[in-house]
Design an enzyme around this catalytic site. Structure first.
Site, short mmCIF file in Angstrom:
data_model
loop_
_atom_site.label_atom_id
_atom_site.label_comp_id
_atom_site.label_asym_id
_atom_site.label_seq_id
_atom_site.Cartn_x
_atom_site.Cartn_y
_atom_site.Cartn_z
N LYS A 61 0.83 -1.21 0.00
CA LYS A 61 0.00 0.00 0.00
C LYS A 61 0.87 1.26 0.00
O LYS A 61 0.45 2.31 -0.51
CB LYS A 61 -0.91 -0.01 1.23
N ASP A 62 2.08 1.15 0.57
CA ASP A 62 2.94 2.31 0.74
C ASP A 62 4.00 2.45 -0.35
O ASP A 62 4.76 3.41 -0.35
CB ASP A 62 3.66 2.24 2.09
N ARG B 138 -1.18 6.48 17.27
CA ARG B 138 -2.60 6.63 16.93
C ARG B 138 -3.49 5.98 17.99
O ARG B 138 -4.51 6.55 18.40
CB ARG B 138 -2.88 6.01 15.56
N CYS C 169 0.08 7.30 -3.32
CA CYS C 169 -0.64 6.49 -2.33
C CYS C 169 -1.47 7.38 -1.40
O CYS C 169 -2.14 6.87 -0.50
CB CYS C 169 0.32 5.62 -1.53
N ARG D 286 -2.41 11.44 12.93
CA ARG D 286 -1.05 11.22 12.47
C ARG D 286 -0.28 10.33 13.44
O ARG D 286 -0.69 10.12 14.57
CB ARG D 286 -0.30 12.56 12.31
N ARG E 131 -8.53 8.60 1.32
CA ARG E 131 -9.46 7.55 0.88
C ARG E 131 -10.48 7.26 1.97
O ARG E 131 -11.69 7.21 1.72
CB ARG E 131 -8.68 6.28 0.53
N ARG E 132 -9.99 7.03 3.19
CA ARG E 132 -10.91 6.73 4.28
C ARG E 132 -11.81 7.92 4.58
O ARG E 132 -12.98 7.75 4.93
CB ARG E 132 -10.13 6.31 5.53
#
Length: 254
Positions: free
Chosen positions: A27-28, A104, A191, A98, A75-76
């Protein structure tokens, strides 16, 4: 900075001969690898879905009035906004979140957020699966391209490493992420875009890919796209992803 910085540090170690392999969350990983590098292996995928983490709320429907939800992902953000609108919850605020995973979770536990959204795969891999209150089905929160999959990067021209890694490669996952990453590449390759792309492969070899794009700056309906075809290799899978990207652009995505 950002996600690309960490990938770059690992690539520097490869380039300088301090490492033979770099293991990434796909994903990254930038959609175009630098010259001289190659993706040698994509491994069997962990859960690709997003997870809801909250000490008090079992799901979005349980959020108290005026609640704050945290996410670091555009996206989220656009998908959460759509899901909350479907619940009639215009009072809920989506705020940036962040830091690494521990940071988090600490911010959540301190009460800065009523709930946060994270990748289920990351939580499970770190032994934190018990923190997951709910896993979002893909029809609510479509995953990011490559989410849940690990890729192993090497310097190009190392066939002995490709051979050594071959037993770890998972062909079905590789086909799926090839299609997903092709969508992202065709849409600009970042991304950090408000873009979701998720593919599944059935027993008959039919690859189905779905994608969604949303405007983070103003509420508007999501742009959705879908395609399916029998694919035999990563090139055909990528071509299907490019078809989906074209559908997104025709629908107004940018």
């Amino acid at each position: 900075g950002g996600k690309g910085l960490f990938v770059k540090e690992l690539e520097t170690a490869l380039e300088e001969g301090r490492a033979d392999l770099a293991v990434h969350s796909l994903k990254d990983v930038p959609m175009e690898l630098p010259a001289g590098f190659a993706l040698a292996c994509v491994m069997d995928r962990e859960d690709p879905r997003d997870a809801w983490v909250s000490p008090h709320c079992a799901g979005l429907a349980d959020l108290p009035p005026g609640a704050v939800v945290g996410t670091s992902s555009l996206r989220r953000l656009v998908l959460l906004r759509e899901a909350l609108a479907a619940l009639g919850r215009s009072d809920v605020r989506i705020e940036p979140l962040r830091g690494n995973l521990d940071t988090r979770l600490r911010k959540l536990d301190e009460g800065q957020y009523a709930g946060i959204v994270l990748a289920a795969a990351g939580l499970k891999r770190l032994g934190l699966g018990a923190r997951i209150r709910q896993v979002f089905e893909t029809n609510t929160m479509l995953p990011a391209a490559g989410q849940g999959a690990l890729g192993i990067e090497i310097r190009a021209g190392r066939p002995e490493l490709v051979d050594a890694l071959a037993p770890l490669a998972h062909a079905r996952t590789w086909l799926a992420v090839s299609a997903e990453r092709a969508v992202s590449r065709a849409m600009g390759g970042s991304c950090s875009m408000p873009l979701a792309a998720h593919a599944t492969l059935d027993a008959a070899g039919i690859l189905t890919i779905q994608a969604a794009w949303g405007d983070p700056d103003q509420p508007a309906p999501l742009v959705l796209a879908r395609a399916q075809a029998v694919v035999a290799d990563n090139t055909q899978a990528a071509a299907l992803g490019e078809q989906v990207a074209a559908q997104l652009r025709q629908g107004g995505a940018r």
